[in-house]
Design an enzyme around this catalytic site. Structure first.
Site, PDB file in Angstrom:
ATOM      1  N   ASP A   2      36.376   1.629  15.822  1.00  0.00           N
ATOM      2  CA  ASP A   2      35.981   0.252  15.501  1.00  0.00           C
ATOM      3  C   ASP A   2      36.764  -0.752  16.350  1.00  0.00           C
ATOM      4  O   ASP A   2      36.220  -1.758  16.806  1.00  0.00           O
ATOM      5  CB  ASP A   2      36.193  -0.014  14.003  1.00  0.00           C
ATOM      6  CG  ASP A   2      35.389   0.945  13.145  1.00  0.00           C
ATOM      7  OD1 ASP A   2      34.192   1.145  13.434  1.00  0.00           O
ATOM      8  OD2 ASP A   2      35.958   1.525  12.192  1.00  0.00           O
ATOM      9  N   HIS A  52      35.662   2.275   7.079  1.00  0.00           N
ATOM     10  CA  HIS A  52      34.847   2.679   8.223  1.00  0.00           C
ATOM     11  C   HIS A  52      33.407   2.955   7.781  1.00  0.00           C
ATOM     12  O   HIS A  52      32.948   4.093   7.801  1.00  0.00           O
ATOM     13  CB  HIS A  52      35.464   3.908   8.913  1.00  0.00           C
ATOM     14  CG  HIS A  52      34.630   4.367  10.075  1.00  0.00           C
ATOM     15  ND1 HIS A  52      34.491   3.632  11.229  1.00  0.00           N
ATOM     16  CD2 HIS A  52      33.852   5.461  10.247  1.00  0.00           C
ATOM     17  CE1 HIS A  52      33.678   4.246  12.057  1.00  0.00           C
ATOM     18  NE2 HIS A  52      33.264   5.370  11.487  1.00  0.00           N
TER      19      HIS A  52
HETATM   20  P1  NAD Z   1      29.044  18.127  15.306  1.00  0.00           P
HETATM   21  O1  NAD Z   1      28.057  18.694  14.353  1.00  0.00           O
HETATM   22  O2  NAD Z   1      28.692  18.024  16.731  1.00  0.00           O
HETATM   23  O3  NAD Z   1      30.406  18.948  15.220  1.00  0.00           O
HETATM   24  C1  NAD Z   1      31.002  19.263  13.997  1.00  0.00           C
HETATM   25  C2  NAD Z   1      31.741  20.562  14.156  1.00  0.00           C
HETATM   26  O4  NAD Z   1      32.354  20.849  12.899  1.00  0.00           O
HETATM   27  C3  NAD Z   1      30.847  21.749  14.523  1.00  0.00           C
HETATM   28  O5  NAD Z   1      31.358  22.421  15.649  1.00  0.00           O
HETATM   29  C4  NAD Z   1      30.914  22.628  13.295  1.00  0.00           C
HETATM   30  O6  NAD Z   1      30.816  24.021  13.569  1.00  0.00           O
HETATM   31  C5  NAD Z   1      32.276  22.260  12.747  1.00  0.00           C
HETATM   32  N1  NAD Z   1      32.468  22.627  11.355  1.00  0.00           N
HETATM   33  C6  NAD Z   1      31.581  22.629  10.339  1.00  0.00           C
HETATM   34  N2  NAD Z   1      32.156  23.096   9.233  1.00  0.00           N
HETATM   35  C7  NAD Z   1      33.438  23.386   9.544  1.00  0.00           C
HETATM   36  C8  NAD Z   1      34.541  23.895   8.817  1.00  0.00           C
HETATM   37  N3  NAD Z   1      34.436  24.212   7.528  1.00  0.00           N
HETATM   38  N4  NAD Z   1      35.712  24.043   9.460  1.00  0.00           N
HETATM   39  C9  NAD Z   1      35.819  23.718  10.780  1.00  0.00           C
HETATM   40  N5  NAD Z   1      34.817  23.247  11.511  1.00  0.00           N
HETATM   41  C10 NAD Z   1      33.636  23.074  10.905  1.00  0.00           C
HETATM   42  O7  NAD Z   1      29.456  16.676  14.719  1.00  0.00           O
HETATM   43  P2  NAD Z   1      30.252  15.518  15.494  1.00  0.00           P
HETATM   44  O8  NAD Z   1      29.299  14.640  16.175  1.00  0.00           O
HETATM   45  O9  NAD Z   1      31.382  16.114  16.237  1.00  0.00           O
HETATM   46  O10 NAD Z   1      30.826  14.673  14.233  1.00  0.00           O
HETATM   47  C11 NAD Z   1      31.788  15.232  13.381  1.00  0.00           C
HETATM   48  C12 NAD Z   1      32.117  14.256  12.254  1.00  0.00           C
HETATM   49  O11 NAD Z   1      32.756  13.085  12.763  1.00  0.00           O
HETATM   50  C13 NAD Z   1      30.898  13.745  11.485  1.00  0.00           C
HETATM   51  O12 NAD Z   1      31.168  13.742  10.102  1.00  0.00           O
HETATM   52  C14 NAD Z   1      30.728  12.317  11.978  1.00  0.00           C
HETATM   53  O13 NAD Z   1      30.072  11.487  11.051  1.00  0.00           O
HETATM   54  C15 NAD Z   1      32.177  11.923  12.178  1.00  0.00           C
HETATM   55  N6  NAD Z   1      32.417  10.770  13.036  1.00  0.00           N
HETATM   56  C16 NAD Z   1      33.391   9.897  12.676  1.00  0.00           C
HETATM   57  C17 NAD Z   1      33.700   8.807  13.460  1.00  0.00           C
HETATM   58  C18 NAD Z   1      34.811   7.863  13.071  1.00  0.00           C
HETATM   59  O14 NAD Z   1      34.889   6.776  13.637  1.00  0.00           O
HETATM   60  N7  NAD Z   1      35.692   8.221  12.162  1.00  0.00           N
HETATM   61  C19 NAD Z   1      32.988   8.590  14.647  1.00  0.00           C
HETATM   62  C20 NAD Z   1      31.993   9.488  15.002  1.00  0.00           C
HETATM   63  C21 NAD Z   1      31.703  10.585  14.179  1.00  0.00           C
HETATM   64  C1  LMR Z   2      30.600   5.862  14.136  1.00  0.00           C
HETATM   65  O1  LMR Z   2      31.043   4.797  13.732  1.00  0.00           O
HETATM   66  O2  LMR Z   2      30.070   5.988  15.258  1.00  0.00           O
HETATM   67  C2  LMR Z   2      30.725   7.077  13.265  1.00  0.00           C
HETATM   68  O3  LMR Z   2      31.186   6.742  12.001  1.00  0.00           O
HETATM   69  C3  LMR Z   2      29.494   7.911  13.230  1.00  0.00           C
HETATM   70  C4  LMR Z   2      28.368   7.266  12.470  1.00  0.00           C
HETATM   71  O4  LMR Z   2      27.761   7.951  11.624  1.00  0.00           O
HETATM   72  O5  LMR Z   2      28.052   6.110  12.713  1.00  0.00           O
END
Ligand code: NAD
Ligand code: LMR
Length: 340
Positions: free
Chosen positions: A176, A203
């Site tokens: 953010d 967030h």
């Molecule tokens: P993705 O599906 O590409 O990757 C997630 C990974 O987690 C996969 O490799 C999967 O195998 C693994 N996984 C699933 N269960 C698991 C477990 N029990 N133990 C270990 N690994 C496990 O998803 P992504 O795009 O990398 O996003 C991951 C998370 O991050 C999502 O929840 C998304 O909403 C979040 N996110 C948060 C922010 C933020 O600002 N905080 C920003 C973007 C995404």
């Molecule tokens: C973001 O802000 O990009 C992450 O929290 C992923 C989402 O679901 O928007």
């Protein structure tokens, strides 16, 4: 006014940064990435492998980590990379880790809220937090998995149940801040690497509260532009989800932001003074029991919470509007662990 945030050095992924950086004993840090094979996990692991501050990199996922680890291990930087796959190797992946970054879990598809991810991600984060509490209770835990407004309270409650100290748990809201800096720079014709805008609250949607009145350098916008800019920052995750059209949410910018936070944490652990990052932590700053504000980081994690600072009337209204949703999401996380 709170003190201005010292902008961390940009993460340089080009050139021989790692090879030219002399690594002293105090810089030796073992970092784990949990969910390392995912859209965020892989580029985040690359950035951590590229950092000379990391000497051991532990990659855990339920799939594909042997391949990701083999690939990254050929990069000419000091970090020794090990891949761990599946629940049988979870404990081993965390032993001795000082910083654990958690991007495990499912991302959004168009039309979903972050809270729609709760049913899947709550138990993933709870299980990983339990393993951290058992295997590396002193590590700094950086939670990326959504919904952050609930997954951080979940991890904290799991720590309390396990008799571990939850004060080292941080919800990563750095993306953010990164977005606010970028959008402000675009509008004002500035170099984004010189802009520093704190973002507080949580967030998700209206809980994301950019403090544009506290931006460095100082910037001014007419009321309608300020509202539109604030809403763009609040909806930026959805902007990416829509653009990816079903292929997930922000991964590359999140990997950058996650690495920025983890590297700031390591610098602070190594004794560097004046490291400040916003993060979603247990808090008494507002009536919500978790809240993101700028934090001074130190060798033991949060050294000082810099609080809200001075808010404009517009920003105060945003805080008031955010609190009911934040409190609801926090309670949902806490109730989940209470009923586990
Ligand atoms: P993705 O599906 O590409 O990757 C997630 C990974 O987690 C996969 O490799 C999967 O195998 C693994 N996984 C699933 N269960 C698991 C477990 N029990 N133990 C270990 N690994 C496990 O998803 P992504 O795009 O990398 O996003 C991951 C998370 O991050 C999502 O929840 C998304 O909403 C979040 N996110 C948060 C922010 C933020 O600002 N905080 C920003 C973007 C995404
Ligand atoms: C973001 O802000 O990009 C992450 O929290 C992923 C989402 O679901 O928007």
């Amino acid at each position: 006014m709170f003190s201005r945030i010292a902008r961390p050095q940009a993460i340089n992924i080009v050139g021989n940064v790692a090879r030219n950086f002399s690594v002293s004993a105090q810089n030796n840090r073992k970092v784990a990435v949990m969910g390392a094979s995912g859209g965020i996990g892989q580029p985040l692991s690359l950035l951590m492998k590229n950092s000379p501050l990391v000497t051991e990199l532990s990659l855990y996922d339920i799939v594909h980590t042997p391949g990701v680890a083999a690939d990254l291990s050929h990069i000419e930087s000091p970090a020794k990379v090990t891949g761990y796959v599946g629940p049988d190797q979870l404990d081993a992946s965390l032993k001795g880790c000082e910083v654990v970054v958690i991007p495990a879990g499912v991302p959004r598809k168009p039309g979903m809220t972050r809270d729609d991810l709760f049913n899947t991600n709550a138990s993933i984060v709870a299980n990983l937090a339990k393993a951290c509490a058992l295997n590396c209770p002193d590590a700094m835990i950086c939670i990326i998995s959504n919904p952050v407004n609930s997954t951080v309270p979940i991890a904290a409650e799991v720590y309390k149940k396990a008799g571990a100290d939850p004060s080292r748990i941080f919800g990563v809201t750095t993306l953010d801040v990164v977005r606010a800096n970028t959008f402000i720079a675009e509008l004002k014709g500035l170099d984004p690497s010189t802009v520093n805008c704190p973002v507080i609250g949580g967030h998700a949607g209206i809980t994301i509260i950019p403090l544009i009145s506290n931006c460095t350098p100082a910037v001014q916008f007419p009321a309608d532009e300020l509202k539109a800019l604030t809403e763009r920052i609040q909806d930026a995750g959805t902007e990416v989800v829509k653009a990816k059209a079903g292929a997930g949410s922000a991964t590359l910018s999140m990997a950058y932001a996650g690495a920025r936070f983890a590297i700031s944490m390591i610098k602070a652990m190594n004794g560097e003074a004046g490291v400040v990052e916003c993060a979603f932590v247990s808090s008494t700053v507002t009536e919500a029991s978790y809240f993101s504000t700028p934090l001074v980081l130190g060798p033991n994690g949060m050294e000082k919470n810099l609080g809200l600072g001075s808010l404009s009337a517009f920003e105060s209204e945003l805080v008031t509007a955010a609190l009911p949703e934040l409190k609801k999401s926090i309670k949902k996380g806490e109730d989940f662990v209470a009923n586990m």
